[in-house]
Design a protein around this motif. Structure first.
Motif, PDB file in Angstrom:
ATOM      1  N   GLN A   1       0.862  -1.176   0.000  1.00 46.04           N
ATOM      2  CA  GLN A   1       0.000   0.000   0.000  1.00 46.04           C
ATOM      3  C   GLN A   1       0.896   1.223   0.000  1.00 46.04           C
ATOM      4  OE1 GLN A   1      -2.749  -0.346   3.241  1.00 46.04           O
ATOM      5  NE2 GLN A   1      -4.479   0.139   1.944  1.00 46.04           N
ATOM      6  N   PHE A   2       0.633   2.122  -0.899  1.00 46.51           N
ATOM      7  CA  PHE A   2       1.455   3.329  -1.046  1.00 46.51           C
ATOM      8  C   PHE A   2       2.932   2.965  -1.139  1.00 46.51           C
ATOM      9  CE2 PHE A   2      -2.199   4.417   1.757  1.00 46.51           C
ATOM     10  CZ  PHE A   2      -2.955   5.065   0.796  1.00 46.51           C
ATOM     11  N   GLY A   3       3.171   1.843  -1.828  1.00 42.35           N
ATOM     12  CA  GLY A   3       4.553   1.430  -2.051  1.00 42.35           C
ATOM     13  C   GLY A   3       5.220   0.764  -0.876  1.00 42.35           C
ATOM     14  N   ILE A   4       4.465   0.576   0.186  1.00 42.79           N
ATOM     15  CA  ILE A   4       5.070  -0.065   1.374  1.00 42.79           C
ATOM     16  C   ILE A   4       4.623  -1.516   1.445  1.00 42.79           C
ATOM     17  CG2 ILE A   4       5.174  -0.042   3.916  1.00 42.79           C
ATOM     18  CD1 ILE A   4       4.658   3.004   3.703  1.00 42.79           C
ATOM     19  N   ALA A   5       5.600  -2.397   1.439  1.00 47.54           N
ATOM     20  CA  ALA A   5       5.282  -3.828   1.538  1.00 47.54           C
ATOM     21  C   ALA A   5       4.877  -4.145   2.969  1.00 47.54           C
ATOM     22  CB  ALA A   5       6.497  -4.655   1.141  1.00 47.54           C
ATOM     23  N   HIS A   6       3.826  -4.958   3.073  1.00 47.52           N
ATOM     24  CA  HIS A   6       3.330  -5.322   4.412  1.00 47.52           C
ATOM     25  C   HIS A   6       4.059  -6.565   4.919  1.00 47.52           C
ATOM     26  CE1 HIS A   6      -0.670  -2.900   4.374  1.00 47.52           C
ATOM     27  NE2 HIS A   6       0.311  -2.263   3.730  1.00 47.52           N
ATOM     28  N   HIS A   7       5.261  -6.356   5.308  1.00 45.88           N
ATOM     29  CA  HIS A   7       5.972  -7.445   5.965  1.00 45.88           C
ATOM     30  C   HIS A   7       6.671  -6.901   7.219  1.00 45.88           C
ATOM     31  CE1 HIS A   7       9.382  -6.495   2.965  1.00 45.88           C
ATOM     32  NE2 HIS A   7       9.610  -5.864   4.079  1.00 45.88           N
ATOM     33  N   SER A   8       6.769  -7.794   8.203  1.00 44.53           N
ATOM     34  CA  SER A   8       7.271  -7.344   9.501  1.00 44.53           C
ATOM     35  C   SER A   8       8.488  -8.158   9.915  1.00 44.53           C
ATOM     36  CB  SER A   8       6.149  -7.491  10.542  1.00 44.53           C
ATOM     37  OG  SER A   8       6.646  -7.304  11.842  1.00 44.53           O
ATOM     38  N   PRO A   9       9.665  -7.581   9.823  1.00 47.83           N
ATOM     39  CA  PRO A   9      10.843  -8.284  10.316  1.00 47.83           C
ATOM     40  C   PRO A   9      10.841  -8.238  11.852  1.00 47.83           C
ATOM     41  CG  PRO A   9      11.434  -6.139   9.411  1.00 47.83           C
ATOM     42  CD  PRO A   9       9.972  -6.262   9.264  1.00 47.83           C
ATOM     43  N   GLU A  10      11.093  -9.353  12.442  1.00 49.51           N
ATOM     44  CA  GLU A  10      10.970  -9.407  13.905  1.00 49.51           C
ATOM     45  C   GLU A  10      12.092 -10.206  14.542  1.00 49.51           C
ATOM     46  OE1 GLU A  10       7.065 -11.019  14.542  1.00 49.51           O
ATOM     47  OE2 GLU A  10       6.059  -9.269  13.667  1.00 49.51           O
TER      48      GLU A  10
END
Lengths: 384, 239
Positions: free
Chosen positions: A90-99
């Motif tokens: 969304q808006f060029g931001i990938a929805h992934h979460s490094p943790e």
């Protein structure tokens, strides 16, 4: 034709102390059943809601099923983002979460240290962990943490210890609590969240434990799996988050089986309490039951009346125990190896508790009633 | 035709290897409106006979016909229905249910009849009036004297307008004064309401209120139609 309802109800008042004690015993038994079923339901629900079917976890192949042991390169999120078309953007931001996820000793002022579950996250975490809501305070900045609703339970300290503004110590560093969050009863609620890079610095680690990816559709998980298989050099493994928690459910299956066994054992004890009452109550009424047969009442009518007595007592016990469970047991948090969860007195728990309660009434009344009605009327009329 | 007709009735019990025959091929007829007392020493078969006529026990052979129905041929369920409609039973100890009021105790047998609540209420009130306790309907058994409790027991026995009322030593647990009041009541019920009665008693005085006295000994009737003869032939066990 059945005996009047009042007969069964008023009979309970014949021996008020005995009936009262039996009511207390049955209430305790049913309450215990509510607690155990609440435990099972809480555990099941915590693991069920924790898994988002649209989220896929990518972690180290060598860690088997324990994400805490996983270590993957910090470049993996970018690599996945560049290679996967199925990641939500969304808006060029990938929805992934490094943790970075680990269990570590957490020290609080004036309290003995506890083992906490800490998750280092970036600001993209809420994009993937969609059930997480900040209930109080703000998102943690450097040197700050936010704590889950059940984190205090997991650490074995009162909730006030983890109030906003308080300090905790972990990994040799002091952290300020700036926020509290809830996560719809999922296992995240027992965690402490802080900034990923902060945690990496504190733990002197540059790697990650996992990457959580929000995918466009559920089928896309196989695409991630294929990527992990093709890139053997990265030693990655992908699993849908819901499947991961399903595996954990299997892991805790013996605990659930044991809990149901406890429900069975406690219920059996309750049956004996019911039997004790009804044997005692009917022993003094053998002649009366014979008299009722002489009047023309059939055995089945008398049997139903006696069962009614047991049922009235069991229903009262179920109501009291149910009310107590809903008001005081529901939501009680319990510390567990995977974190903490709240006892859950939901509709299923109420159904199981009340059904077992009523069953106690019936099973407790049947054998003494059958025994009392088994002998001949002529003999029972002479009973003392 | 007799209201109650026992033909060739035998009842045996087995106790270990011993066979006891409390009733041995007996015949008995009781006419409608008759008041029959049954005496005999302990173990002579009085209670067994009462149980057979009441349909709470079954003979090994013979028939018991009451108002045209051979009750030995009825199933357990049918027998219960028959008792509800045709039998009144007066117990030695009143056997009232302590958690029910006098009214509710008397109402119990009427609940088995197909009647409206108004009809039931009327019958209960009539029965309570007949035993002189019309003003005690809301009392619990513990609030009544021994004699009053027995009166409630009698009201319960007659409330369904049964074909026959059987009484098992109805004055056995009462003092002399109360016993005489109950005797008078039973006599009145028989004479004024025409209720057929079969009563077991050990007491000659009580037996004397009946229109016919029978003596049982070792499972057989012995000729005895008056109290003095009963005393003479019954032996020491009759007292």
């Amino acid at each position: 034709m059945l005996l009047p309802w009042e007969y069964g109800v008023r009979n309970l008042a014949r021996r008020p102390i005995h009936s009262g004690l039996t009511l207390l015993a049955l209430t305790t038994v049913i309450l215990l059943i509510f607690v155990v079923v609440g435990f099972i339901r809480g555990l099941e629900c915590s693991l069920t809601v924790s898994g988002d079917p649209n989220v896929t976890l990518v972690y180290s192949m060598t860690s088997e099923e324990n994400i805490e042991n996983s270590a993957i390169s910090a470049q993996i999120p970018d690599l996945l983002s560049a290679s996967m078309s199925a990641t939500v953007k969304q808006f060029g931001i990938a929805h992934h979460s490094p943790e970075l996820y680990l269990g570590t000793r957490v020290t609080m002022a004036e309290h003995s240290p506890g083992l906490g579950l800490v998750r280092g996250v970036t600001q993209s975490a809420p994009l993937v962990r969609r059930m997480v809501r900040i209930t109080e305070g703000t998102w943690p900045q450097s040197g700050e943490v936010m704590v889950g609703k059940l984190a205090a339970t997991k650490l074995g300290v009162p909730a006030e210890v983890l109030q906003i503004g308080n300090q905790i110590e972990m990994e040799g560093k002091s952290w300020k609590i700036t926020g509290r969050f809830a996560a719809e009863g999922s296992s995240f609620e027992s965690e402490i969240w802080c900034d990923l890079s902060d945690l990496q610095t504190a733990t002197k680690r540059q790697d990650l434990s996992l990457v959580a990816m929000l995918l466009n559709d559920r089928m896309a998980a196989s695409e991630v799996g294929l990527f992990c298989l093709e890139r053997k050099d990265l030693e990655l493994r992908a699993i849908r988050e819901s499947e991961y928690y399903q595996t954990l459910q299997e892991h805790y299956r013996p605990v659930r089986i044991l809990s149901w066994l406890i429900v069975g054992l406690v219920a059996t004890a309750g049956i004996f309490a019911g039997l004790n009452l009804m044997y005692g109550a009917l022993a003094g009424r053998i002649r009366e039951l014979a008299m009722l047969q002489v009047l023309g009442y059939k055995r089945i009518a008398i049997l139903v009346s006696v069962v009614q007595e047991g049922l009235v007592l069991a229903s009262a016990a179920s109501l009291i125990a149910g009310g107590f469970a809903i008001c005081w047991v529901n939501g009680l948090s319990v510390r567990f190896t995977m974190g903490a969860f709240a006892l859950r007195i939901d509709s299923l728990a109420i159904f199981v508790g009340c059904a077992i309660g009523l069953l106690l009434g019936v099973l407790g009344a049947l054998p003494p009633a059958l025994k009392a009605l088994h002998a001949s009327v002529a003999i029972n009329l002479k009973a003392v | 035709m007799a209201l109650v007709e026992l033909s060739n009735v035998t009842k045996q019990f087995t106790k270990g290897e011993q066979t006891i025959t409390p009733l041995d091929q007996i015949d008995l007829q009781i006419a409608e409106g008759e008041f029959v007392s049954l005496m005999g020493p302990s173990g002579s078969g009085k209670s067994t006979l009462l149980n057979l006529v009441s349909g709470i026990d079954r003979p090994d052979s013979g028939s018991i016909v009451i108002d045209g129905t051979d009750i030995t041929q009825l199933s357990r369920g049918k027998l219960a229905d028959w008792r509800a409609e045709n039998l009144g039973y007066i117990f030695q100890t009143h056997n009232l249910i302590p958690v029910l009021t006098a009214y509710e105790n008397v109402e119990l047998p009427t609940l088995l009849l197909k009647q409206t609540s108004q009809q039931r209420a009327r019958r209960v009130q009539l029965a309570m009036n007949a035993v002189g306790l019309g003003d005690r309907v809301n009392h619990y058994p513990r609030q009544l004297s021994g004699g009053q409790e027995q009166r409630v027991g009698i009201a319960r026995a007659i409330v369904t307008h049964p074909k026959i009322v059987v009484a098992d030593e109805p004055t056995g647990s009462l003092d002399l004064k109360t016993s005489r009041q109950i005797q008078k009541l039973l006599q009145d019920l028989n004479q004024q309401l025409g209720i057929t009665m079969l009563m077991v008693t050990h007491d000659n005085e009580v037996a004397s209120i009946a229109t016919r006295q029978l003596l049982l000994n070792q499972g057989k009737f012995i000729d005895g139609h008056t109290s003095p003869s009963v005393r003479r032939e019954g032996g020491e066990a009759l007292g």
